[in-house]
Design a protein around this motif. Structure first.
Motif, PDB file in Angstrom:
ATOM      1  N   THR A  72       0.805  -1.232   0.000  1.00 57.23           N
ATOM      2  CA  THR A  72       0.000   0.000   0.000  1.00 57.23           C
ATOM      3  C   THR A  72       0.835   1.278   0.000  1.00 57.23           C
ATOM      4  O   THR A  72       0.292   2.358  -0.250  1.00 57.23           O
ATOM      5  CB  THR A  72      -0.920   0.028   1.222  1.00 57.23           C
ATOM      6  N   SER A  73       2.147   1.177   0.257  1.00 58.10           N
ATOM      7  CA  SER A  73       2.947   2.404   0.356  1.00 58.10           C
ATOM      8  C   SER A  73       4.268   2.345  -0.403  1.00 58.10           C
ATOM      9  O   SER A  73       4.971   3.355  -0.468  1.00 58.10           O
ATOM     10  CB  SER A  73       3.242   2.716   1.824  1.00 58.10           C
ATOM     11  N   GLY A  74       4.619   1.224  -0.977  1.00 58.46           N
ATOM     12  CA  GLY A  74       5.900   1.100  -1.666  1.00 58.46           C
ATOM     13  C   GLY A  74       5.799   1.388  -3.151  1.00 58.46           C
ATOM     14  O   GLY A  74       4.726   1.676  -3.691  1.00 58.46           O
ATOM     15  N   THR A  75       6.937   1.292  -3.818  1.00 54.03           N
ATOM     16  CA  THR A  75       7.009   1.422  -5.271  1.00 54.03           C
ATOM     17  C   THR A  75       7.725   0.208  -5.834  1.00 54.03           C
ATOM     18  O   THR A  75       8.846  -0.100  -5.416  1.00 54.03           O
ATOM     19  CB  THR A  75       7.759   2.694  -5.691  1.00 54.03           C
ATOM     20  N   ASP A  91      18.349  -7.732 -16.422  1.00 56.94           N
ATOM     21  CA  ASP A  91      17.204  -7.471 -15.545  1.00 56.94           C
ATOM     22  C   ASP A  91      16.315  -6.335 -16.036  1.00 56.94           C
ATOM     23  O   ASP A  91      15.580  -5.743 -15.258  1.00 56.94           O
ATOM     24  CB  ASP A  91      17.672  -7.198 -14.117  1.00 56.94           C
ATOM     25  N   LEU A  92      16.344  -6.051 -17.324  1.00 57.11           N
ATOM     26  CA  LEU A  92      15.497  -4.998 -17.865  1.00 57.11           C
ATOM     27  C   LEU A  92      14.036  -5.437 -17.883  1.00 57.11           C
ATOM     28  O   LEU A  92      13.719  -6.599 -18.148  1.00 57.11           O
ATOM     29  CB  LEU A  92      15.933  -4.630 -19.282  1.00 57.11           C
ATOM     30  N   CYS A  93      13.146  -4.498 -17.631  1.00 56.00           N
ATOM     31  CA  CYS A  93      11.707  -4.752 -17.720  1.00 56.00           C
ATOM     32  C   CYS A  93      11.365  -5.177 -19.146  1.00 56.00           C
ATOM     33  O   CYS A  93      11.821  -4.578 -20.118  1.00 56.00           O
ATOM     34  CB  CYS A  93      10.938  -3.498 -17.344  1.00 56.00           C
ATOM     35  N   THR A  94      10.570  -6.209 -19.267  1.00 57.96           N
ATOM     36  CA  THR A  94      10.234  -6.747 -20.596  1.00 57.96           C
ATOM     37  C   THR A  94       8.858  -6.339 -21.087  1.00 57.96           C
ATOM     38  O   THR A  94       8.497  -6.663 -22.230  1.00 57.96           O
ATOM     39  CB  THR A  94      10.313  -8.285 -20.574  1.00 57.96           C
ATOM     40  N   GLY A  95       8.061  -5.672 -20.246  1.00 63.75           N
ATOM     41  CA  GLY A  95       6.711  -5.303 -20.665  1.00 63.75           C
ATOM     42  C   GLY A  95       6.205  -4.068 -19.944  1.00 63.75           C
ATOM     43  O   GLY A  95       5.807  -4.134 -18.784  1.00 63.75           O
ATOM     44  N   ASN A  96       6.200  -2.918 -20.635  1.00 61.44           N
ATOM     45  CA  ASN A  96       5.785  -1.672 -19.998  1.00 61.44           C
ATOM     46  C   ASN A  96       4.283  -1.450 -20.087  1.00 61.44           C
ATOM     47  O   ASN A  96       3.732  -0.638 -19.339  1.00 61.44           O
ATOM     48  CB  ASN A  96       6.520  -0.489 -20.651  1.00 61.44           C
ATOM     49  N   ASN A  97       3.599  -2.161 -20.989  1.00 64.47           N
ATOM     50  CA  ASN A  97       2.157  -1.958 -21.139  1.00 64.47           C
ATOM     51  C   ASN A  97       1.426  -2.290 -19.841  1.00 64.47           C
ATOM     52  O   ASN A  97       1.876  -3.120 -19.063  1.00 64.47           O
ATOM     53  CB  ASN A  97       1.633  -2.828 -22.276  1.00 64.47           C
ATOM     54  N   TRP A  98       0.290  -1.634 -19.625  1.00 63.84           N
ATOM     55  CA  TRP A  98      -0.528  -1.820 -18.413  1.00 63.84           C
ATOM     56  C   TRP A  98       0.286  -1.536 -17.142  1.00 63.84           C
ATOM     57  O   TRP A  98       0.206  -2.266 -16.159  1.00 63.84           O
ATOM     58  CB  TRP A  98      -1.127  -3.229 -18.370  1.00 63.84           C
ATOM     59  N   TYR A  99       1.089  -0.474 -17.187  1.00 60.55           N
ATOM     60  CA  TYR A  99       1.905  -0.059 -16.028  1.00 60.55           C
ATOM     61  C   TYR A  99       2.811  -1.202 -15.572  1.00 60.55           C
ATOM     62  O   TYR A  99       2.971  -1.457 -14.390  1.00 60.55           O
ATOM     63  CB  TYR A  99       1.010   0.410 -14.878  1.00 60.55           C
ATOM     64  N   GLY A 100       3.422  -1.880 -16.554  1.00 60.27           N
ATOM     65  CA  GLY A 100       4.152  -3.090 -16.249  1.00 60.27           C
ATOM     66  C   GLY A 100       5.534  -2.912 -15.664  1.00 60.27           C
ATOM     67  O   GLY A 100       6.058  -3.828 -15.042  1.00 60.27           O
ATOM     68  N   CYS A 101       6.154  -1.743 -15.848  1.00 62.97           N
ATOM     69  CA  CYS A 101       7.529  -1.556 -15.374  1.00 62.97           C
ATOM     70  C   CYS A 101       7.622  -0.814 -14.044  1.00 62.97           C
ATOM     71  O   CYS A 101       8.666  -0.877 -13.381  1.00 62.97           O
ATOM     72  CB  CYS A 101       8.354  -0.811 -16.418  1.00 62.97           C
ATOM     73  N   GLU A 102       6.578  -0.130 -13.643  1.00 64.35           N
ATOM     74  CA  GLU A 102       6.628   0.562 -12.349  1.00 64.35           C
ATOM     75  C   GLU A 102       5.212   0.800 -11.831  1.00 64.35           C
ATOM     76  O   GLU A 102       4.340   1.253 -12.589  1.00 64.35           O
ATOM     77  CB  GLU A 102       7.375   1.891 -12.456  1.00 64.35           C
ATOM     78  N   ARG A 103       5.003   0.481 -10.573  1.00 61.87           N
ATOM     79  CA  ARG A 103       3.721   0.732  -9.907  1.00 61.87           C
ATOM     80  C   ARG A 103       3.972   1.188  -8.482  1.00 61.87           C
ATOM     81  O   ARG A 103       4.881   0.692  -7.815  1.00 61.87           O
ATOM     82  CB  ARG A 103       2.855  -0.537  -9.882  1.00 61.87           C
ATOM     83  N   SER A 104       3.147   2.119  -8.035  1.00 62.06           N
ATOM     84  CA  SER A 104       3.204   2.578  -6.652  1.00 62.06           C
ATOM     85  C   SER A 104       1.915   2.173  -5.949  1.00 62.06           C
ATOM     86  O   SER A 104       0.821   2.261  -6.527  1.00 62.06           O
ATOM     87  CB  SER A 104       3.370   4.103  -6.595  1.00 62.06           C
ATOM     88  N   GLY A 105       2.061   1.716  -4.711  1.00 62.25           N
ATOM     89  CA  GLY A 105       0.916   1.222  -3.974  1.00 62.25           C
ATOM     90  C   GLY A 105       0.168   2.315  -3.234  1.00 62.25           C
ATOM     91  O   GLY A 105       0.743   3.316  -2.807  1.00 62.25           O
ATOM     92  N   SER A 106      -1.137   2.118  -3.086  1.00 67.55           N
ATOM     93  CA  SER A 106      -1.977   2.997  -2.274  1.00 67.55           C
ATOM     94  C   SER A 106      -2.994   2.126  -1.554  1.00 67.55           C
ATOM     95  O   SER A 106      -3.078   0.925  -1.785  1.00 67.55           O
ATOM     96  CB  SER A 106      -2.694   4.038  -3.145  1.00 67.55           C
ATOM     97  N   TYR A 107      -3.796   2.740  -0.703  1.00 64.94           N
ATOM     98  CA  TYR A 107      -4.754   1.975   0.086  1.00 64.94           C
ATOM     99  C   TYR A 107      -5.742   1.231  -0.809  1.00 64.94           C
ATOM    100  O   TYR A 107      -6.095   0.076  -0.541  1.00 64.94           O
ATOM    101  CB  TYR A 107      -5.512   2.897   1.036  1.00 64.94           C
ATOM    102  N   SER A 108      -6.194   1.867  -1.894  1.00 63.18           N
ATOM    103  CA  SER A 108      -7.200   1.236  -2.756  1.00 63.18           C
ATOM    104  C   SER A 108      -6.590   0.548  -3.970  1.00 63.18           C
ATOM    105  O   SER A 108      -7.213  -0.334  -4.559  1.00 63.18           O
ATOM    106  CB  SER A 108      -8.214   2.283  -3.228  1.00 63.18           C
TER     107      SER A 108
END
Length: 515
Positions: A236-239, A249-266
């Protein structure tokens, strides 16, 4: 040791071989009865083919109603089992057998066995069939008891498809094999992405030996909890940053926020960590036979898959360039659809996806499901999932028994899907191809993965017991709803038993033969 991208060369010899007795027996005491063939192994045998019909004589080397190649001996015997065949006392199985021995073909002809007789046949008359260095059998590449120009299936209980006809293959050369004596990362590239496959699944894919590893010649793909590695507050609070810093170790799929996401309560970070492996950089093929021996994972809302995607999108983005699903299952032990059919780990599906663009997808016309007898599941043992792919058709099979044959007809998948009739004015992406099988006339690569949940594959109309599905596919907080119910679904993964490996997909071998 590994054998990859190799040609199987058969040495010709002037050797004599007598086909021994074939042991035939019934498998069950109640319907479907099922039948088992077994021929004792000999060090020179590389293939045994059984061709048979029930209560119908076979003339010479004509195709029977059931035809199957056995390419591996087990415990000293070349075994074929057809658990879906109804055979009764007094029924006669007429058959002939083809054996490749030290590069030469030998036939046992005009054989039969009657169910009321002892389960050993008469000694066959053996004939020799000249065999070239790259041909294992002279039988037709595909046999179906019901010739059609489209999909061939035989329906059993509602929602299930009961295999009826076995498949016979012309497997000229083995071009890919992995039996997992090591974990070869030159062959299997890890996908690194939180985007999943566009179904908003609840896992992210990474390269971690907790999630993908090899032990005792078996590849394991095991889902784990993200909180086990990052802590629960991270959701809920990390990235979650998967961008990477090196080619490994490169991200292989950026679609649908695939390479980075930040957490929240919802909007929590993907609560499951898993693995998805692919051969896009090491191996792809067009036409031939693929066979994967695997055991499916058990556990609520686990979604394993063995499938293929095009190496190049020759006809455009998905689904215009096609997708081949060798097997998909759901890990739930007690999941049922509205008709009362088990759609969990008792059932597996095989599918082709194709269409001019999303959401126009004709997969319903090229899909089959198979349910095992009550009390058994695809998570209890290893099964063989296969596909024979020719310029005319694609034939799926389970344990050497045909489950689905797709032949779109001379006008190809465009007419077969009826796209122009239902959507006048749209373009045919395959119009310039001279092959009726387009888009399935290009090279495809192999994918092995274990997903969890998502907002599509597990219908809201399904009934799960003893606890219902904890999220709705329309919910904006689906991942959070799923995670909040972890005290209900996580125990079904048996995390405290056998290192939690009941929840892992286990793969024993992957083999591909050229056409």
């Amino acid at each position: 040791m590994y054998k990859k991208l190799l040609l199987a060369l058969f040495a010709l010899c002037a050797c004599a071989y007598d086909i021994g007795d074939v042991d035939i027996s019934l498998l069950n005491d109640e319907e479907p009865i099922g039948v088992k063939f077994a021929l004792a192994d000999d060090p020179g045998i590389t293939l045994v083919a059984y061709h048979y019909s029930v209560n119908k004589a076979i003339d010479g080397v004509a195709a029977g109603d059931y035809n199957v190649d056995v390419t591996t001996a087990i415990d000293g015997f070349w075994v074929h089992e057809n658990p879906y065949l109804n055979v009764y006392n007094g029924d006669t199985i007429y058959y002939w057998i083809h054996v490749i021995y030290r590069g030469q073909g030998f036939n046992g002809l005009d054989l039969y066995w009657t169910a009321s007789e002892p389960a050993v046949t008469q000694v066959p008359t053996t004939t020799t069939t000249p065999t070239t260095a790259t041909t294992q059998t002279s039988t037709p590449t595909t046999v179906s008891s019901t010739p059609t120009s489209a999909t061939t299936t035989t329906q059993g209980p509602p929602g299930a498809t009961v295999p009826q006809a076995a498949v016979v293959f012309l497997t000229a050369s083995l071009i890919f094999e992995d039996t997992f004596d090591t974990f070869d990362l030159d062959t299997w590239q890890h996908e690194i992405t939180a985007g999943g496959g566009g179904n908003w699944e609840f896992q992210y894919y990474t390269n971690n030996r907790s999630n993908s590893f090899v032990r005792d010649n078996v590849l394991y793909i095991k889902p784990t909890l993200t909180s086990d590695k990052e802590g629960e507050a991270f959701l809920t609070s990390g990235t979650l940053s998967l961008w990477g810093a090196s080619p490994a170790d490169l991200c292989t799929g950026n679609n649908w926020y695939g390479c980075e996401r930040s957490g929240s309560y919802s909007n929590i970070i993907n609560p499951i960590q898993s693995a998805r492996l692919r051969t896009v950089e090491s191996f792809a093929f067009k036409y031939g036979k693929i066979e994967v021996e695997a055991q499916m994972p058990k556990g609520d809302w686990i979604w394993p898959a063995i499938w293929l995607l095009p190496k190049r999108n020759a006809y455009g983005q998905w689904p215009a360039s096609g997708e081949i699903d060798l097997v998909e299952t759901r890990g739930n032990l007690n999941l049922y659809d509205g008709q009362g059919t088990h759609v969990g780990i008792n059932q597996m599906g095989q599918t082709l996806h194709w269409g001019p663009y999303w959401p126009l997808n004709g997969w319903q016309q090229t899909h089959t499901s198979v349910n095992l007898p009550s009390g058994t599941t695809f998570g209890d043992d290893f099964h063989k999932y296969g596909l024979e792919w020719t310029t005319d058709s694609l034939t799926f099979y389970l344990n050497d028994v045909e489950t689905l044959k797709v032949d779109p007809g001379v006008n190809g998948f465009w007419d077969y899907g009826g796209f122009s009739a239902d959507n006048p004015g749209i373009d045919n992406p395959w119009v310039n191809s001279t092959n009726k099988l387009a888009p399935f006339d290009q090279e495809f690569y192999i994918i092995l993965n274990v997903a969890v949940g998502g907002t599509g594959y597990f219908s809201d109309t399904f009934t799960n017991s003893p606890h219902p599905k904890p999220w709705l596919n329309t919910s904006p907080t689906a991942a959070k709803d799923f995670w909040n119910a972890r005290d209900i679904w996580y125990p079904t993964w048996n995390p405290d038993t056998n290192n939690g490996e009941d929840a892992a997909m286990k793969v024993r071998s992957v083999r591909v033969w050229a056409a």
